[in-house]
Scaffold this motif. Structure first.
Motif, PDB file in Angstrom:
ATOM      1  N   ARG A 109       7.517   2.167 -56.751  1.00 41.43           N
ATOM      2  CA  ARG A 109       7.665   3.423 -57.489  1.00 41.43           C
ATOM      3  C   ARG A 109       6.858   3.383 -58.781  1.00 41.43           C
ATOM      4  NH1 ARG A 109      13.359   5.328 -59.773  1.00 41.43           N
ATOM      5  NH2 ARG A 109      12.726   3.869 -61.378  1.00 41.43           N
ATOM      6  N   GLN A 110       6.855   2.248 -59.465  1.00 42.32           N
ATOM      7  CA  GLN A 110       6.106   2.125 -60.714  1.00 42.32           C
ATOM      8  C   GLN A 110       4.601   2.212 -60.462  1.00 42.32           C
ATOM      9  OE1 GLN A 110       7.942   2.262 -63.519  1.00 42.32           O
ATOM     10  NE2 GLN A 110       9.610   2.300 -62.046  1.00 42.32           N
ATOM     11  N   VAL A 111       4.144   1.578 -59.406  1.00 41.02           N
ATOM     12  CA  VAL A 111       2.715   1.629 -59.070  1.00 41.02           C
ATOM     13  C   VAL A 111       2.296   3.075 -58.793  1.00 41.02           C
ATOM     14  CG1 VAL A 111       1.017   0.987 -57.306  1.00 41.02           C
ATOM     15  CG2 VAL A 111       2.546  -0.746 -58.250  1.00 41.02           C
ATOM     16  N   MET A 112       3.109   3.803 -58.045  1.00 45.72           N
ATOM     17  CA  MET A 112       2.786   5.207 -57.737  1.00 45.72           C
ATOM     18  C   MET A 112       2.820   6.061 -59.010  1.00 45.72           C
ATOM     19  SD  MET A 112       1.808   5.550 -54.730  1.00 45.72           S
ATOM     20  CE  MET A 112       1.725   7.327 -54.781  1.00 45.72           C
ATOM     21  N   ALA A 113       3.765   5.805 -59.897  1.00 47.06           N
ATOM     22  CA  ALA A 113       3.851   6.577 -61.141  1.00 47.06           C
ATOM     23  C   ALA A 113       2.607   6.368 -61.995  1.00 47.06           C
ATOM     24  CB  ALA A 113       5.112   6.191 -61.916  1.00 47.06           C
ATOM     25  N   VAL A 114       2.111   5.149 -62.046  1.00 50.04           N
ATOM     26  CA  VAL A 114       0.881   4.879 -62.805  1.00 50.04           C
ATOM     27  C   VAL A 114      -0.303   5.550 -62.116  1.00 50.04           C
ATOM     28  CG1 VAL A 114      -0.741   3.079 -63.523  1.00 50.04           C
ATOM     29  CG2 VAL A 114       1.718   2.733 -63.841  1.00 50.04           C
TER      30      VAL A 114
END
Length: 114
Positions: free
Chosen positions: A30-35
């Motif tokens: 989720r963090q990778v996609m948000a970035v």
């Protein structure tokens, strides 16, 4: 895609995922996609510390405003209390606005990642 972390980094990821009730893999994804979608903007550790401090100050100020508003809404009016509380609420709201502006400024001044 494979991600690798040292033991300390993996513990940070596990703790963050646990706070949100997620598995470490789901949380990291989720963090990778948000970035990637520019929803989450990575900042340096120093900028992150400053932003956390500003956010904490903002939360504290909003709690102060809420408490002051409750003082003027509850119970019988005390001579001068309403005016004093209104002044303090206005000052606290001004402080919240300044903290908001400071937070935005710090975010704008961050260095582009290379």
């Amino acid at each position: 895609m494979n991600l690798s972390f040292n033991d300390a980094e993996l513990e940070v990821v596990r703790l963050a995922a646990g706070r949100e009730g997620m598995s470490p893999v789901s949380w990291a994804g989720r963090q990778v996609m948000a970035v990637a979608q520019h929803v989450l903007v990575p900042v340096s550790r120093d900028a992150g510390d400053v932003l956390r401090e500003l956010v904490q100050a903002r939360v504290h100020l909003r709690e102060t405003v809420t408490a002051l508003r409750a003082l003027t809404a509850d119970g019988p009016p005390v001579a001068g209390l309403a005016e004093t509380a209104a002044t303090v609420v206005a000052q606290a709201l001004g402080a919240v606005a300044r903290v908001d502006e400071g937070t935005v400024q710090v975010m704008r001044e961050r260095r582009p990642r290379s």
